[in-house]
Enzyme design. Structure first.
Site, PDB file in Angstrom:
ATOM      1  N   ASP A 221       0.920  -1.065  -0.041  1.00  0.00           N
ATOM      2  CA  ASP A 221       0.091   0.050  -0.142  1.00  0.00           C
ATOM      3  C   ASP A 221       0.690   1.318   0.103  1.00  0.00           C
ATOM      4  O   ASP A 221       1.631   1.550   0.878  1.00  0.00           O
ATOM      5  CB  ASP A 221      -0.923  -0.036   1.269  1.00  0.00           C
ATOM      6  CG  ASP A 221      -1.993   1.032   1.162  1.00  0.00           C
ATOM      7  OD1 ASP A 221      -1.753   2.013   0.402  1.00  0.00           O
ATOM      8  OD2 ASP A 221      -2.985   0.936   1.813  1.00  0.00           O
ATOM      9  N   HIS A 222       0.981   2.096  -1.087  1.00  0.00           N
ATOM     10  CA  HIS A 222       1.737   3.166  -1.318  1.00  0.00           C
ATOM     11  C   HIS A 222       1.466   4.425  -0.371  1.00  0.00           C
ATOM     12  O   HIS A 222       2.288   5.295  -0.222  1.00  0.00           O
ATOM     13  CB  HIS A 222       1.967   3.307  -2.542  1.00  0.00           C
ATOM     14  CG  HIS A 222       3.461   3.962  -3.050  1.00  0.00           C
ATOM     15  ND1 HIS A 222       4.311   4.352  -2.329  1.00  0.00           N
ATOM     16  CD2 HIS A 222       3.968   3.626  -4.285  1.00  0.00           C
ATOM     17  CE1 HIS A 222       5.421   4.702  -2.854  1.00  0.00           C
ATOM     18  NE2 HIS A 222       5.118   4.104  -4.143  1.00  0.00           N
ATOM     19  N   ARG A 223       0.390   4.145   0.116  1.00  0.00           N
ATOM     20  CA  ARG A 223       0.046   5.247   1.246  1.00  0.00           C
ATOM     21  C   ARG A 223       0.715   5.049   2.512  1.00  0.00           C
ATOM     22  O   ARG A 223       1.141   6.094   2.828  1.00  0.00           O
ATOM     23  CB  ARG A 223      -1.451   5.253   1.566  1.00  0.00           C
ATOM     24  CG  ARG A 223      -2.656   5.308   0.397  1.00  0.00           C
ATOM     25  CD  ARG A 223      -3.856   5.311   0.646  1.00  0.00           C
ATOM     26  NE  ARG A 223      -4.063   3.822   1.358  1.00  0.00           N
ATOM     27  CZ  ARG A 223      -5.366   3.318   1.849  1.00  0.00           C
ATOM     28  NH1 ARG A 223      -6.360   4.385   2.061  1.00  0.00           N
ATOM     29  NH2 ARG A 223      -5.339   2.391   2.268  1.00  0.00           N
TER      30      ARG A 223
END
Length: 449
Positions: A419-421
């Site tokens: 999850d790049h967040r």
């Protein structure tokens, strides 16, 4: 005793409905307290239901394959033998009229003597339009209804209050849906399919067209199970909520394969099922303490990132019911033999369909082994609420540079989705490289984990 109705209980983990797979009892049969009366399938597992009452089965309120909401009636028991057939007409009618549902009591069941609703249409003398075909016989005048509730001239869609609310909350005109339940009952899955398709209901002719194609081309209609429906919903939610990124790394795992073989031959480990997946799981659970972002979740409501204190390792399992991800709690604290034994057990339970709902929830990081299907690599989708998942490709011999020469070596491709967040590319790359380094040279274990 007076008649008592057993309602579908809350099976835990926020589940709101279950599908009746098969009945273990029949009408008129005497049931003992705690006797298993049915198998139901939730979105997570197959569960056996014990009876909370002793008595004779009077009414089975659901058919096999029917989805029942939590709180919906399942079985009515009485102390009189013979079930529904032994009831007097008045008693049967009374039970049918007072069948409990999730909200209040449902409408009386249809019977031959049920009075018809008085017509509120215009006088019968009103002529029909010339373009409208007139049926040869009409049993009763059509009941007038608001246009919002009409569906191609049909009556108001039949459904339970929770299903109607679900449709209303998502702006779905439930009268436009073709119910897949008994007698056209609109089920929760019908509404969910409409939501996923953007609220557009399938044309009335599509069903007949599909049937014609099936007859001509041999198409097969496969019923969507609760597990597959839940998996699809989770994957759609994850794919369109968490910004996925995936990195790949191919490594030489020859030394790890040799180590696994030596451990299998050790007298203390001869009964333990060890393989490269077990070794990778050990490396992952230890390395996550160095990269906590991959063992965390994005909490939108609280506006914070939660880094978990323990690693609850999910292990993807392919079963006849669909994809399951049983969870091994506190995996970071388990030794290699214990980890191997417990992973083998939950994988076996997943394939046999004996996992409990509690064993399928609470994961913080997952591993999926696509290599068992002969696949080199894949792009895994994150389970909802998790920030990392590692896919293991097949172990395959291929030409590889080794000690300044080309040799046949055992190689494996690793694919990490994150999850790049929550996870930056640097953290993901270092984590993946760390896992690869230990699998390439198990002697590096002390440095990395």
């Amino acid at each position: 005793m007076t008649a008592q109705t057993f309602k579908l209980p809350d099976l835990g983990e926020g589940l709101t409905e279950s599908e009746v797979l098969n009945w273990k009892i029949k009408v008129g049969e005497h049931v003992a307290l705690n006797q298993i009366i049915a198998e139901v399938e939730t979105a997570k597992a197959v569960v056996e239901l014990p009876s909370p009452f002793a008595g004779f089965v009077q009414v089975l309120h659901a058919t096999e394959g029917e989805t029942v909401q939590v709180g919906g009636a399942l079985v009515t028991f009485d102390d009189a033998p013979g079930g529904a057939e032994s009831q007097s007409p008045g008693e049967g009618q009374k039970i049918a009229e007072r069948t409990p549902t999730l909200v209040g009591y449902g409408a009386p069941a249809a019977t031959g003597s049920r009075p018809t609703r008085k017509s509120r249409t215009a006088p019968a003398a009103r002529p029909a339009p010339a373009s409208t075909p007139v049926p040869a016989a009409s049993p009763a005048p059509a009941t007038k209804m608001p246009a919002a509730h009409k569906a191609a001239g049909s009556a108001v869609a039949r459904c339970t209050p929770p299903v109607r609310k679900l449709a209303r909350d998502h702006g779905i005109d439930i009268s436009s849906l073709s119910g897949s339940g008994e007698d056209g009952l609109v089920l929760r899955r019908d509404v969910e399919q409409a939501i996923e398709s953007g609220g557009a209901a399938a044309p009335a002719s599509s069903a007949s067209t599909a049937s014609a194609l099936a007859a001509q081309e041999g198409d097969r209609h496969v019923k969507i199970t609760a597990v597959r429906r839940a998996t699809a919903k989770a994957m759609v939610q994850s794919a369109f909520t968490a910004p996925h990124a995936t990195e790949f790394l191919t490594v030489d795992v020859t030394d790890s394969m040799d180590l696994v073989e030596r451990m299998r031959a050790h007298r203390l480990l001869k009964d333990v099922k060890l393989n490269i997946t077990t070794l990778a799981a050990l490396v992952v659970t230890r390395l996550l303490k160095t990269y906590p972002a991959l063992n965390s979740t994005w909490d939108e409501k609280a506006d914070e990132i939660i880094e978990f204190g323990s690693v609850n390792l999910g292990m993807a399992v392919a079963s006849d019911r669909g994809l399951l991800v049983p969870v091994l709690k506190n995996a970071q604290a388990k030794t290699l033999p214990v980890l191997a034994a417990e992973l083998s057990e939950i994988i076996l339970q997943g394939r046999e369909g004996t996992l409990s709902p509690a064993q399928l929830t609470g994961g913080t990081f997952s591993i999926t082994n696509v290599g068992v299907f002969g696949v080199d690599a894949g792009t895994p989708i994150l389970p909802p609420g998790q920030s990392g998942i590692l896919a293991l490709g097949q172990v395959k011999r291929r030409p590889w540079e080794y000690q300044d020469q080309v040799a046949l070596r055992h190689t494996m491709t690793l694919a990490l989705s994150f999850d790049h967040r929550v996870v930056d590319g640097k953290e993901a790359s270092e984590f993946l490289a760390g896992v690869g380094s230990v699998l390439e040279d198990p002697r590096m274990t002390n440095i990395f984990i």
